[in-house]
Design an enzyme around this catalytic site. Structure first.
Site, PDB file in Angstrom:
ATOM      1  N   HIS A   1       1.529   3.917   1.828  1.00  0.00           N
ATOM      2  CA  HIS A   1       1.985   4.726   2.948  1.00  0.00           C
ATOM      3  C   HIS A   1       3.514   4.753   2.861  1.00  0.00           C
ATOM      4  O   HIS A   1       4.145   3.761   2.479  1.00  0.00           O
ATOM      5  CB  HIS A   1       1.516   4.148   4.291  1.00  0.00           C
ATOM      6  CG  HIS A   1       0.081   4.491   4.602  1.00  0.00           C
ATOM      7  ND1 HIS A   1      -0.683   3.767   5.483  1.00  0.00           N
ATOM      8  CD2 HIS A   1      -0.718   5.486   4.139  1.00  0.00           C
ATOM      9  CE1 HIS A   1      -1.893   4.314   5.560  1.00  0.00           C
ATOM     10  NE2 HIS A   1      -1.937   5.343   4.747  1.00  0.00           N
TER      11      HIS A   1
ATOM     12  N   ASP B   1      -0.425  -3.724   5.949  1.00  0.00           N
ATOM     13  CA  ASP B   1      -0.989  -3.417   7.261  1.00  0.00           C
ATOM     14  C   ASP B   1      -2.490  -3.684   7.181  1.00  0.00           C
ATOM     15  O   ASP B   1      -3.087  -3.520   6.128  1.00  0.00           O
ATOM     16  CB  ASP B   1      -0.784  -1.952   7.605  1.00  0.00           C
ATOM     17  CG  ASP B   1       0.684  -1.534   7.638  1.00  0.00           C
ATOM     18  OD1 ASP B   1       1.563  -2.356   7.427  1.00  0.00           O
ATOM     19  OD2 ASP B   1       0.944  -0.350   7.859  1.00  0.00           O
TER      20      ASP B   1
ATOM     21  N   HIS C   1       0.847  -1.187   0.000  1.00  0.00           N
ATOM     22  CA  HIS C   1       0.000   0.000   0.000  1.00  0.00           C
ATOM     23  C   HIS C   1       0.884   1.239   0.000  1.00  0.00           C
ATOM     24  O   HIS C   1       2.088   1.166   0.280  1.00  0.00           O
ATOM     25  CB  HIS C   1      -0.974  -0.001   1.189  1.00  0.00           C
ATOM     26  CG  HIS C   1      -0.310   0.106   2.524  1.00  0.00           C
ATOM     27  ND1 HIS C   1       0.513  -0.873   3.044  1.00  0.00           N
ATOM     28  CD2 HIS C   1      -0.361   1.086   3.479  1.00  0.00           C
ATOM     29  CE1 HIS C   1       0.939  -0.513   4.242  1.00  0.00           C
ATOM     30  NE2 HIS C   1       0.434   0.682   4.527  1.00  0.00           N
TER      31      HIS C   1
ATOM     32  N   ASP D   1       6.026   4.512   4.787  1.00  0.00           N
ATOM     33  CA  ASP D   1       6.909   3.538   5.429  1.00  0.00           C
ATOM     34  C   ASP D   1       6.906   2.188   4.698  1.00  0.00           C
ATOM     35  O   ASP D   1       7.599   1.255   5.127  1.00  0.00           O
ATOM     36  CB  ASP D   1       6.566   3.366   6.916  1.00  0.00           C
ATOM     37  CG  ASP D   1       5.125   2.965   7.157  1.00  0.00           C
ATOM     38  OD1 ASP D   1       4.237   3.421   6.415  1.00  0.00           O
ATOM     39  OD2 ASP D   1       4.867   2.178   8.100  1.00  0.00           O
ATOM     40  N   HIS D   2       6.158   2.104   3.604  1.00  0.00           N
ATOM     41  CA  HIS D   2       6.143   0.880   2.805  1.00  0.00           C
ATOM     42  C   HIS D   2       6.657   1.101   1.379  1.00  0.00           C
ATOM     43  O   HIS D   2       6.775   0.134   0.624  1.00  0.00           O
ATOM     44  CB  HIS D   2       4.732   0.283   2.778  1.00  0.00           C
ATOM     45  CG  HIS D   2       4.299  -0.203   4.119  1.00  0.00           C
ATOM     46  ND1 HIS D   2       4.264  -1.539   4.466  1.00  0.00           N
ATOM     47  CD2 HIS D   2       3.924   0.483   5.233  1.00  0.00           C
ATOM     48  CE1 HIS D   2       3.869  -1.648   5.727  1.00  0.00           C
ATOM     49  NE2 HIS D   2       3.656  -0.434   6.223  1.00  0.00           N
TER      50      HIS D   2
ATOM     51  N   HIS E   1       5.955  -4.867  12.209  1.00  0.00           N
ATOM     52  CA  HIS E   1       5.315  -3.551  12.105  1.00  0.00           C
ATOM     53  C   HIS E   1       5.023  -2.978  13.502  1.00  0.00           C
ATOM     54  O   HIS E   1       3.944  -2.455  13.787  1.00  0.00           O
ATOM     55  CB  HIS E   1       4.027  -3.610  11.271  1.00  0.00           C
ATOM     56  CG  HIS E   1       3.646  -2.276  10.695  1.00  0.00           C
ATOM     57  ND1 HIS E   1       2.789  -1.413  11.329  1.00  0.00           N
ATOM     58  CD2 HIS E   1       4.041  -1.647   9.569  1.00  0.00           C
ATOM     59  CE1 HIS E   1       2.654  -0.317  10.596  1.00  0.00           C
ATOM     60  NE2 HIS E   1       3.397  -0.436   9.528  1.00  0.00           N
TER      61      HIS E   1
ATOM     62  N   HIS F   1      -7.036  -1.369   5.375  1.00  0.00           N
ATOM     63  CA  HIS F   1      -6.146  -0.393   6.020  1.00  0.00           C
ATOM     64  C   HIS F   1      -6.537   1.036   5.605  1.00  0.00           C
ATOM     65  O   HIS F   1      -5.681   1.902   5.469  1.00  0.00           O
ATOM     66  CB  HIS F   1      -4.696  -0.705   5.659  1.00  0.00           C
ATOM     67  CG  HIS F   1      -3.694   0.060   6.446  1.00  0.00           C
ATOM     68  ND1 HIS F   1      -3.719   0.136   7.821  1.00  0.00           N
ATOM     69  CD2 HIS F   1      -2.632   0.808   6.054  1.00  0.00           C
ATOM     70  CE1 HIS F   1      -2.721   0.895   8.227  1.00  0.00           C
ATOM     71  NE2 HIS F   1      -2.045   1.324   7.175  1.00  0.00           N
TER      72      HIS F   1
END
Lengths: 305, 305
Positions: B65, B213, B63, B67-68, B271, B143
């Protein structure tokens, strides 16, 4: 004397290594905290250096190669999660504007602080930022794409009042500001006490020049003449001088020559090529020309003196 | 048995910590090396794990975001500098396409390999990638923004030929492939030797599900039923169950419940929220429900067994 500190967050070059992070530094001068360059992983290093994220007032980007700016979107995003409300100022070549905007529109939806983008003309030496105590100027460099260094300078401060003389001549409170600003004192008997007996000169203003990345510029020293501390990239030793020239980088010898001609007090080297397991060869080469040379290293702190 | 390994490059969550990097894992299965998620700093971790950059065949993004996925552009850029020529496949929600294209057009000029972008529909469980020995399926998660996990499964292999039986019956070389594919053997005397006396079954195909997530999905276990190893995010302990729900994350208990219902062999948690100095509370909470639970940690390697 107020602190004027340079904290190294990353001093590697384009390829990731086990030793160095990509370029980024924190400059603490007077009451401001600036960042210069923001390579990938900079936010991790900010945490590691235990710097308060929200103290960062402005970020100056030298040029748009990834190892100098890929950490920006992550840092902006993290500042939002940490509840920042104060604006963040970004000074960078104009091409970053639309790229950053697209990323922020998508990834930083609902950010509760403002990111103010300031275009920097990297081709001229000009004032980029100024407040009551600090001035930041661009330093045009030659790195194939638009690129400039930044010179951070304290503004001169007013002289210090000599408490002993003030007491001796019983100079009233309301007149002291005049004295700070250069006035003499005339005693009730009519004697003129010259200002220089009533004050001590303030410390000379200090300056720091950050010059990364660039090929050797023989005239660069004129733009940073008399600087206290100069950071100059030294990607290679002289044995790779041709490679340095080909990729618009500098050797340690060239960096030291700039510092020498500029009559800088100290030289800080960085932006080390991944080919060097240790940078002592780089250090020694520079010290042969400019003895007061130091190697940047992650988490090191240098005082501008 | 061929290796099927999961290497943890990062298992932190959104905020940078001194302990964890943002999400990224390497999956080595059969002759392929995949990456799943690519948070900021992933290329540093690839170097640290001594993984050969150019072995990475495809990257799956769950996804969008930061941090990914904030490490993607740096990794793509570095692969170019390392002289990659083989195409790199990126599987991600479609919104990443134009953002990545703009970045690459500017930062990756003259790249000598192709980056092929594959849109993933995160709302369905479907085949995302398939070759002769491996299959990757999407696992819809919840998410708030488009998000899916990925299930990496070996395809069944043909049974092993029993050398002793082949020699005993003097079965000619040219017929052995038929036996591998299920044929019986008829001796010159007309006796039928059934295939199961000539072969040994191949090892059962293994699978790994990466689920990050997501908020707790009570029905998720059906999509990963019988998986060997499941990675499930466990951002919080149950004491923060409300927070988990609010931010569309899971607790350790919820992750363990999914693994239990899925009859998974092992559970890997990751995570982790920045609020946990150590994750033993998370581990213990999960083990109360699903004993065969492990904590992800940077540079750890887990075998899918």
């Amino acid at each position: 004397m107020q602190p004027f500190k340079i904290r190294i967050l990353g001093c590697g070059s384009a390829l990731p290594t086990l030793k160095h992070f990509a370029s980024s530094q924190i400059i603490e001068v007077r009451d401001k905290t600036f960042m210069v360059d923001c390579g990938e992983g900079t936010q991790i290093q900010v945490r590691r250096a235990r710097i308060h994220f929200n103290k960062i007032f402005a970020i100056f980007i030298t040029h748009l190669h990834g190892d100098h700016c890929f950490g920006l979107i992550g840092l902006i995003s993290t500042l939002g999660m940490l509840g920042r409300t104060a604006p963040l100022h970004i000074y960078a070549p104009k091409e970053l504007g639309p790229i950053l905007k697209l990323q922020m529109d998508f990834f930083c939806n609902g950010l509760e602080y403002e990111v103010t983008f300031h275009e920097v003309d990297t081709s001229v030496a000009g004032i980029v930022y100024e407040d009551k105590s600090v001035i930041v100027k661009s330093i045009p460099l030659n790195h194939r794409i638009a690129c400039c260094g930044y010179m951070f300078s304290e503004k001169p401060t007013l002289p210090h009042i000599r408490r002993d003389m003030i007491d001796f001549y019983r100079i009233p409170e309301c007149y002291r500001n005049n004295i700070k600003n250069g006035a003499d004192w005339i005693t009730p008997e009519g004697e003129v006490i010259p200002n220089n007996r009533l004050t001590e000169p303030a410390a000379a203003p200090r300056s720091y020049a950050y010059c990364s990345d660039t090929k050797y510029l023989p005239e660069l020293y004129k733009l940073v003449y008399g600087v206290n501390l100069i950071y100059h990239e030294a990607t290679y030793c002289s044995e790779n001088e041709n490679r340095a020239s080909l990729y618009y980088h500098s050797t340690a010898k060239q960096a030291a020559t700039v510092a020498l001609n500029a009559k800088a007090k100290s030289l800080l080297l960085g932006h080390f090529s991944a080919r060097y397991d240790n940078e002592n060869a780089i250090l020694n080469e520079a010290r042969n020309i400019f003895p007061n040379t130091y190697l940047a290293n992650e988490m090191s702190v240098f005082d501008v003196e």
